[in-house]
Design a protein around this motif. Structure first.
Motif, PDB file in Angstrom:
ATOM      1  N   GLY A 172      -5.968  -7.685  12.053  1.00 25.95           N
ATOM      2  CA  GLY A 172      -6.317  -8.604  10.975  1.00 25.95           C
ATOM      3  C   GLY A 172      -7.714  -9.176  11.063  1.00 25.95           C
ATOM      4  O   GLY A 172      -8.049 -10.102  10.316  1.00 25.95           O
ATOM      5  N   ARG A 196      -3.235  -6.748  -4.500  1.00 24.88           N
ATOM      6  CA  ARG A 196      -2.229  -6.778  -3.439  1.00 24.88           C
ATOM      7  C   ARG A 196      -2.391  -8.037  -2.586  1.00 24.88           C
ATOM      8  O   ARG A 196      -1.405  -8.683  -2.218  1.00 24.88           O
ATOM      9  CB  ARG A 196      -2.318  -5.519  -2.576  1.00 24.88           C
ATOM     10  CG  ARG A 196      -2.009  -4.234  -3.342  1.00 24.88           C
ATOM     11  CD  ARG A 196      -2.084  -3.005  -2.444  1.00 24.88           C
ATOM     12  NE  ARG A 196      -1.043  -3.021  -1.438  1.00 24.88           N
ATOM     13  CZ  ARG A 196       0.208  -2.612  -1.637  1.00 24.88           C
ATOM     14  NH1 ARG A 196       0.578  -2.166  -2.830  1.00 24.88           N
ATOM     15  NH2 ARG A 196       1.095  -2.658  -0.670  1.00 24.88           N
ATOM     16  N   GLU A 201       1.027  -8.967  -0.856  1.00 24.98           N
ATOM     17  CA  GLU A 201       1.513  -7.666  -0.406  1.00 24.98           C
ATOM     18  C   GLU A 201       0.624  -7.118   0.712  1.00 24.98           C
ATOM     19  O   GLU A 201      -0.533  -7.510   0.843  1.00 24.98           O
ATOM     20  CB  GLU A 201       1.541  -6.687  -1.580  1.00 24.98           C
ATOM     21  CG  GLU A 201       2.463  -7.113  -2.707  1.00 24.98           C
ATOM     22  CD  GLU A 201       2.367  -6.192  -3.913  1.00 24.98           C
ATOM     23  OE1 GLU A 201       1.580  -5.216  -3.846  1.00 24.98           O
ATOM     24  OE2 GLU A 201       3.048  -6.459  -4.914  1.00 24.98           O
ATOM     25  N   PRO A 202       1.124  -6.181   1.509  1.00 23.51           N
ATOM     26  CA  PRO A 202       0.315  -5.611   2.595  1.00 23.51           C
ATOM     27  C   PRO A 202      -0.860  -4.802   2.044  1.00 23.51           C
ATOM     28  O   PRO A 202      -0.798  -4.256   0.939  1.00 23.51           O
ATOM     29  CB  PRO A 202       1.298  -4.696   3.341  1.00 23.51           C
ATOM     30  CG  PRO A 202       2.657  -5.136   2.908  1.00 23.51           C
ATOM     31  CD  PRO A 202       2.509  -5.663   1.512  1.00 23.51           C
ATOM     32  N   GLU A 204      -3.996  -1.849   3.512  1.00 25.78           N
ATOM     33  CA  GLU A 204      -4.167  -0.838   4.552  1.00 25.78           C
ATOM     34  C   GLU A 204      -5.302  -1.216   5.502  1.00 25.78           C
ATOM     35  O   GLU A 204      -6.404  -1.544   5.079  1.00 25.78           O
ATOM     36  CB  GLU A 204      -4.466   0.519   3.908  1.00 25.78           C
ATOM     37  CG  GLU A 204      -4.470   1.678   4.897  1.00 25.78           C
ATOM     38  CD  GLU A 204      -4.649   3.010   4.211  1.00 25.78           C
ATOM     39  OE1 GLU A 204      -5.725   3.618   4.393  1.00 25.78           O
ATOM     40  OE2 GLU A 204      -3.727   3.435   3.480  1.00 25.78           O
ATOM     41  N   GLU A 210      -0.347  -0.831   7.864  1.00 22.26           N
ATOM     42  CA  GLU A 210      -0.327  -1.887   6.860  1.00 22.26           C
ATOM     43  C   GLU A 210      -0.309  -3.251   7.527  1.00 22.26           C
ATOM     44  O   GLU A 210       0.404  -3.461   8.524  1.00 22.26           O
ATOM     45  CB  GLU A 210       0.878  -1.728   5.934  1.00 22.26           C
ATOM     46  CG  GLU A 210       0.770  -0.544   4.987  1.00 22.26           C
ATOM     47  CD  GLU A 210       1.755  -0.627   3.835  1.00 22.26           C
ATOM     48  OE1 GLU A 210       2.813  -1.273   4.000  1.00 22.26           O
ATOM     49  OE2 GLU A 210       1.465  -0.058   2.763  1.00 22.26           O
ATOM     50  N   ILE A 211      -1.093  -4.166   6.997  1.00 15.13           N
ATOM     51  CA  ILE A 211      -1.142  -5.532   7.510  1.00 15.13           C
ATOM     52  C   ILE A 211      -1.041  -6.502   6.351  1.00 15.13           C
ATOM     53  O   ILE A 211      -1.363  -6.156   5.213  1.00 15.13           O
ATOM     54  CB  ILE A 211      -2.432  -5.807   8.307  1.00 15.13           C
ATOM     55  CG1 ILE A 211      -3.665  -5.599   7.402  1.00 15.13           C
ATOM     56  CG2 ILE A 211      -2.517  -4.934   9.547  1.00 15.13           C
ATOM     57  CD1 ILE A 211      -4.963  -6.062   8.033  1.00 15.13           C
ATOM     58  N   LYS A 212      -0.596  -7.711   6.640  1.00 14.06           N
ATOM     59  CA  LYS A 212      -0.580  -8.770   5.635  1.00 14.06           C
ATOM     60  C   LYS A 212      -1.672  -9.778   5.961  1.00 14.06           C
ATOM     61  O   LYS A 212      -1.800 -10.227   7.094  1.00 14.06           O
ATOM     62  CB  LYS A 212       0.788  -9.461   5.593  1.00 14.06           C
ATOM     63  CG  LYS A 212       1.796  -8.764   4.701  1.00 14.06           C
ATOM     64  CD  LYS A 212       2.960  -9.689   4.366  1.00 14.06           C
ATOM     65  CE  LYS A 212       3.856  -9.068   3.302  1.00 14.06           C
ATOM     66  NZ  LYS A 212       4.949  -9.996   2.912  1.00 14.06           N
TER      67      LYS A 212
END
Length: 252
Positions: A172, A196, A201-202, A204, A210-212
């Motif tokens: 992150g 997103r 939403e996650p 890329e 995938e990260i939030k």
């Protein structure tokens, strides 16, 4: 959701960023304070244009590094860093005041921004500067950073930021600019990613995972070659999806 951009980064005859165009798009302006970019005339003009557009003004504080555009880490003693940040906040607040608006938040720039994600002493120094100058100011930074954690514990109003046009690591944090793929350029791809982000939403990461990223504000870098086109694409896409755009710091 808030849209912010870095402004007033020209210096003398060296011009960077179309401030006037970006101020028709964003809701918050991170205005350079003269340490990494910006001279007095450029800074005042950015504040005037922001005031005319109802755009929230923030101080984009930096290491004292005009030659490196504030993108080089400097091992500044904490007490000196606190004084440097107070100096910059005070300068920008003065310009904001004389053009009929007010300073509403503080966002570190460049290498300082990245350093205080983990550098505890420098993070504490920047927090001390904001508290000393005006504890009513909001602060903006990377979610999960030492900077925001210490600011929140110090009683400051904390807001989290995501980056429209920067690649993220799986942890992150931002991919360093010197690495391939660190900066995104396709307005359509960037705008879709911002939707997103705004919807929680996650997205890329650089390795495909995938990260939030939790965010109250999305930054479009003003010094990118296609900054205005990217900012327009992001705003149009967010509005089309029903996202309400407004300054994260609001009025004080």
């Amino acid at each position: 959701m808030d849209l912010n951009s870095d402004l007033a980064e020209s210096f003398g005859r060296w011009e960077l960023t179309d401030d006037a165009a970006l101020l028709r798009i964003v809701t918050s302006a991170n205005v350079a304070c003269g340490y990494h970019a910006g001279d007095a005339t450029v800074i005042r003009r950015a504040c005037e244009q922001a005031a005319e557009r109802g755009v929230s003004v923030g101080a984009q504080v930096s290491y004292r590094d005009l030659a490196g555009f504030g993108r080089r880490f400097i091992d500044v003693p904490p007490a000196e860093l606190t004084d440097d940040v107070i100096y910059q906040i005070g300068a920008l607040a003065g310009f904001a005041r004389v053009v009929g608006t007010e300073l509403r938040y503080v966002k570190p720039h460049g290498a300082l921004y990245n350093a205080i994600v983990h550098h505890a002493e420098q993070a504490a120094a920047v927090v001390a500067a904001v508290r000393a100058y005006d504890p009513g100011l909001a602060v903006l930074g990377l979610p999960g950073s030492e900077w925001l954690d210490r600011a929140e514990r110090a009683g400051l109003r904390v807001f989290r930021e995501a980056f429209a046009d920067r690649a993220y690591t799986p942890e992150g944090t931002l991919v360093p600019r010197r690495e391939p793929g660190a900066v995104l350029h396709d307005p359509r791809v960037i705008a879709e990613r911002c939707v997103r982000l705004a919807q929680g939403e996650p997205i890329e990461a650089v390795d495909g995972s995938e990260i939030k990223v939790q965010a109250d504000s999305i930054c479009v870098h003003g010094d990118s070659p296609d900054a205005v086109a990217i900012a327009e694409a992001v705003r149009e896409r967010l509005v089309a999806e029903g996202v309400v755009l407004a300054p994260f710091a609001g009025s004080r």
